[in-house]
Each structure stands twice: as C-alpha cells, then as structure tokens.
Design a protein around this motif. Structure first.
Motif, PDB file in Angstrom:
ATOM      1  N   ASN A  11      70.101  23.384  27.911  1.00  0.00           N
ATOM      2  CA  ASN A  11      71.498  23.284  27.479  1.00  0.00           C
ATOM      3  C   ASN A  11      71.644  21.964  26.724  1.00  0.00           C
ATOM      4  OD1 ASN A  11      74.255  23.058  27.228  1.00  0.00           O
ATOM      5  ND2 ASN A  11      74.678  22.878  29.426  1.00  0.00           N
ATOM      6  N   LYS A  13      74.052  20.888  25.037  1.00  0.00           N
ATOM      7  CA  LYS A  13      75.431  20.380  25.036  1.00  0.00           C
ATOM      8  C   LYS A  13      75.821  19.925  23.624  1.00  0.00           C
ATOM      9  CE  LYS A  13      74.985  19.392  29.909  1.00  0.00           C
ATOM     10  NZ  LYS A  13      75.395  18.636  31.073  1.00  0.00           N
ATOM     11  N   HIS A  97      80.353  26.926  32.406  1.00  0.00           N
ATOM     12  CA  HIS A  97      79.759  25.619  32.745  1.00  0.00           C
ATOM     13  C   HIS A  97      80.846  24.701  33.306  1.00  0.00           C
ATOM     14  CE1 HIS A  97      77.876  21.718  32.342  1.00  0.00           C
ATOM     15  NE2 HIS A  97      76.725  22.354  32.340  1.00  0.00           N
ATOM     16  N   GLU A  99      81.524  21.744  32.788  1.00  0.00           N
ATOM     17  CA  GLU A  99      82.227  20.925  31.776  1.00  0.00           C
ATOM     18  C   GLU A  99      83.295  21.749  31.071  1.00  0.00           C
ATOM     19  OE1 GLU A  99      78.670  19.612  29.799  1.00  0.00           O
ATOM     20  OE2 GLU A  99      78.142  18.438  31.581  1.00  0.00           O
ATOM     21  N   GLU A 169      74.970  24.950  39.807  1.00  0.00           N
ATOM     22  CA  GLU A 169      74.947  23.573  39.351  1.00  0.00           C
ATOM     23  C   GLU A 169      75.976  22.755  40.131  1.00  0.00           C
ATOM     24  OE1 GLU A 169      73.291  23.364  35.050  1.00  0.00           O
ATOM     25  OE2 GLU A 169      75.442  23.625  34.930  1.00  0.00           O
ATOM     26  N   ALA A 173      75.720  16.618  40.631  1.00  0.00           N
ATOM     27  CA  ALA A 173      74.319  16.384  40.245  1.00  0.00           C
ATOM     28  C   ALA A 173      74.118  16.457  38.733  1.00  0.00           C
ATOM     29  CB  ALA A 173      73.425  17.415  40.932  1.00  0.00           C
ATOM     30  N   ILE A 174      75.155  16.848  38.001  1.00  0.00           N
ATOM     31  CA  ILE A 174      74.990  17.051  36.558  1.00  0.00           C
ATOM     32  C   ILE A 174      75.058  15.732  35.812  1.00  0.00           C
ATOM     33  CG2 ILE A 174      75.995  18.098  34.492  1.00  0.00           C
ATOM     34  CD1 ILE A 174      76.851  20.441  36.207  1.00  0.00           C
ATOM     35  N   GLY A 175      73.968  15.397  35.157  1.00  0.00           N
ATOM     36  CA  GLY A 175      73.924  14.196  34.317  1.00  0.00           C
ATOM     37  C   GLY A 175      74.037  12.894  35.094  1.00  0.00           C
ATOM     38  N   GLY A 214      71.202  20.509  37.352  1.00  0.00           N
ATOM     39  CA  GLY A 214      71.749  19.232  37.810  1.00  0.00           C
ATOM     40  C   GLY A 214      70.622  18.242  37.984  1.00  0.00           C
ATOM     41  N   SER A 215      70.396  17.436  36.906  1.00  0.00           N
ATOM     42  CA  SER A 215      69.362  16.396  36.933  1.00  0.00           C
ATOM     43  C   SER A 215      67.974  16.934  37.267  1.00  0.00           C
ATOM     44  CB  SER A 215      69.754  15.269  37.889  1.00  0.00           C
ATOM     45  OG  SER A 215      70.964  14.662  37.450  1.00  0.00           O
ATOM     46  N   MET A 216      67.696  18.166  36.845  1.00  0.00           N
ATOM     47  CA  MET A 216      66.326  18.663  37.025  1.00  0.00           C
ATOM     48  C   MET A 216      65.432  18.005  35.972  1.00  0.00           C
ATOM     49  SD  MET A 216      64.759  22.486  37.086  1.00  0.00           S
ATOM     50  CE  MET A 216      64.738  23.263  38.654  1.00  0.00           C
ATOM     51  N   LEU A 234      68.467  25.302  34.685  1.00  0.00           N
ATOM     52  CA  LEU A 234      69.315  25.076  33.513  1.00  0.00           C
ATOM     53  C   LEU A 234      69.293  23.566  33.307  1.00  0.00           C
ATOM     54  CD1 LEU A 234      71.239  26.018  31.297  1.00  0.00           C
ATOM     55  CD2 LEU A 234      73.100  26.031  32.964  1.00  0.00           C
ATOM     56  N   ILE A 235      68.723  23.154  32.191  1.00  0.00           N
ATOM     57  CA  ILE A 235      68.355  21.762  32.003  1.00  0.00           C
ATOM     58  C   ILE A 235      69.213  21.119  30.929  1.00  0.00           C
ATOM     59  CG2 ILE A 235      66.363  20.232  31.673  1.00  0.00           C
ATOM     60  CD1 ILE A 235      65.770  22.478  33.708  1.00  0.00           C
ATOM     61  N   GLY A 236      69.876  20.044  31.259  1.00  0.00           N
ATOM     62  CA  GLY A 236      70.661  19.306  30.266  1.00  0.00           C
ATOM     63  C   GLY A 236      69.830  18.186  29.681  1.00  0.00           C
TER      64      GLY A 236
HETATM   65  P1  PGA Z   1      71.638  17.759  33.466  1.00  0.00           P
HETATM   66  O1  PGA Z   1      72.655  18.918  33.021  1.00  0.00           O
HETATM   67  O2  PGA Z   1      70.260  18.365  33.526  1.00  0.00           O
HETATM   68  O3  PGA Z   1      71.749  16.722  32.378  1.00  0.00           O
HETATM   69  O4  PGA Z   1      72.090  17.263  34.782  1.00  0.00           O
HETATM   70  C1  PGA Z   1      72.530  20.226  33.511  1.00  0.00           C
HETATM   71  C2  PGA Z   1      73.657  21.086  32.962  1.00  0.00           C
HETATM   72  O5  PGA Z   1      74.780  20.586  32.847  1.00  0.00           O
HETATM   73  O6  PGA Z   1      73.460  22.265  32.629  1.00  0.00           O
END
Ligand code: PGA
Length: 256
Positions: A11, A13, A97, A99, A169, A173-175, A214-216, A234-236
């Motif tokens: 992802n 973003k 998502h 966000e 997610e 844990a996201i970002g 989430g921060s994977m 799902l990788i940001g």
């Molecule tokens: P992240 O985001 O890997 O940067 O934590 C994941 C996501 O929001 O899909």
C-alpha cells in the motif's frame, strides 16, 4: 502449512510520483515478477496506476488501487469507479483502510457499498478492519472487529466471499513501528476466521486470505507469517522500497 496461497500487498499510500513509481515497480518485477508461490499486489496512487499496469505486463505481480467510489460513474468530482479500475487491469482494491475511516469519514455502511461494488465488477476487495489503541485498552478489540467485519460484508454472497481478502490492521500499529505481537495478531485472525465461518460456509471461510498490516517488515514478518491464520501482509512503509518489499515477498515464500 495451509492451502491458502499467501498474499503480500504493498500500500504505497500518497507516495511516489509517476516517475518514482516506475522505478519502484521495475525493481519489484525484476526480483519477484516471475514467481508463482505467493500472490503479490502493488497498490500505487491513482496517478500511477496506468504506468504501473504497463510495467506489470507479462509479470505475475498484480495491480490494486487504494480506494474507489461505489457508483459506476456520474457526477462525483474527484472520484474513481470500479469499471475505471478494471479498465486499467486492476484486480484488487483496498477498501475501508483506517486512514480512510479516520480522515475521510468513511463509515461501515459506505465501505459495505464499496465492497459490493468491487465484487460486482470482479475486483477483489482488500477489506481492512482494526481497532484503535483506546479500543484495545478498553478491551473492545474483538467487538470492534466484529462490528466492522459484519457491516462491511453485509450482502456478500457465498459465491463472492472467497474473492474477498481481509486485512486486520490494528490502528495503533500502522506506521508507528509498534507491531502487534504474534499472539495478539493470531488471536484476532482466528476470531475473524470464526466469524467468516458463521457468515459463510466453512469451506469458503477457509479459503479467505486474512492479511496482517501494521509495521510489518522483513525482521518481524517470518514470525507473523508462520501463524496459522495469517495469510500474508498489507505493507505500508516497507513497500516503498523494492529491497524491503522483495524481502517480505521472500519471507512469504519461505513461510508457504
Ligand atoms: P505500515 O502501514 O506498514 O506503514 O504500518 C500498513 C497499512 O497502513 O496498510
């Protein structure tokens, strides 16, 4: 070991100009564009979908979008529809998502309309659910996930269900660099699998991929991907560089 093929989705973003996107996708295709052990999806911003689609031609990497409108067309300034995404050979779309929920006011009902529209147009939704830190601390994690999941999948029929991909997610844990422990993640994934079994026939629920997000990153992925009900990521942040994204794909191949 599971019969579900693992899936790694990037992802991106609101990152990457068209030129940057082309460089990134070229690196990904070169490294993992021929393997068929795991499914790989990249989700660039709308502005790069077409150029990334061209770069993916002839590779096994698939194209996804990050959002869409539920209507097929009409007076919705600034929006993009499922048929438009299909026209660019997108196969997946991230929906709901956190966000989108937090910053753009997307409700469970609105997300449900999008999920149904995606499925009607042969797009696989990567449907996101997850609790905030306050909700986790209040002990409401499973309740929140259940509400989001049941509302988002309302009206999805048995035939469509196996095309859905769920992404768990945890918002905290996201970002943030704070990854859920494998136990925390597996607990929610198993709970989601149980809910799916109530909503759909067991063999269908058994086919649905449930991704963790989430921060994977390459350092924590092997342990997460070894869990029984974690079928990918799902990788940001770690999807924005070919090297780390490719390492994640390789971790999924090793865990298959
Ligand atoms: P992240 O985001 O890997 O940067 O934590 C994941 C996501 O929001 O899909």
């Amino acid at each position: 070991m599971t019969s579900r093929k693992k899936l790694i989705a990037g992802n991106w973003k609101m990152n990457k100009t068209s030129a940057d996107a082309s460089a990134l996708v070229a690196g990904i295709v070169e490294a993992v564009g021929r393997q068929t052990d795991v499914d790989v999806v990249v989700c660039p911003p709308f502005t790069s979908l077409e150029s990334v689609a061209k770069a993916l031609e002839g590779s096994t990497v698939k194209l996804g979008a990050q959002n869409m409108h539920h209507e097929a067309g009409g007076a919705f300034t600034g929006e993009i529809s499922a048929p438009m995404l299909r026209g660019l050979f997108a196969t997946h779309v991230i929906l709901g998502h956190s966000e989108r929920r937090a910053y753009f006011g997307e409700t469970d009902a609105a997300i449900n309309q999008k999920v149904l529209a995606a499925l009607k147009n042969q797009l696989r939704p990567i449907f996101c659910v997850g609790e905030t830190l306050a909700e986790r601390e209040a002990g409401a994690t499973l309740k929140v996930v259940q509400t989001q999941l049941e509302a988002g999948l309302q009206g999805v029929n048995q035939d469509q269900a196996s095309s859905v991909v769920i992404a768990y997610e945890p918002v905290w844990a996201i970002g943030t660099g704070k990854v859920a422990t494998t136990e925390q993640a597996q607990e929610v994934h198993a709970f989601i699998r149980g809910l799916l079994t109530k909503l759909f026939a067991a063999p269908i629920a058994g086919k649905v991929r449930i991704l963790y997000g989430g921060s994977m990153k390459p350092s924590n992925a092997p342990e997460l991907l070894a869990q029984k009900d974690i079928d990918g990521g799902l990788i940001g942040g770690a999807s924005l560089e070919a090297r780390s994204f490719v390492e994640l794909v390789n971790a999924a191949i090793a865990a298959k």
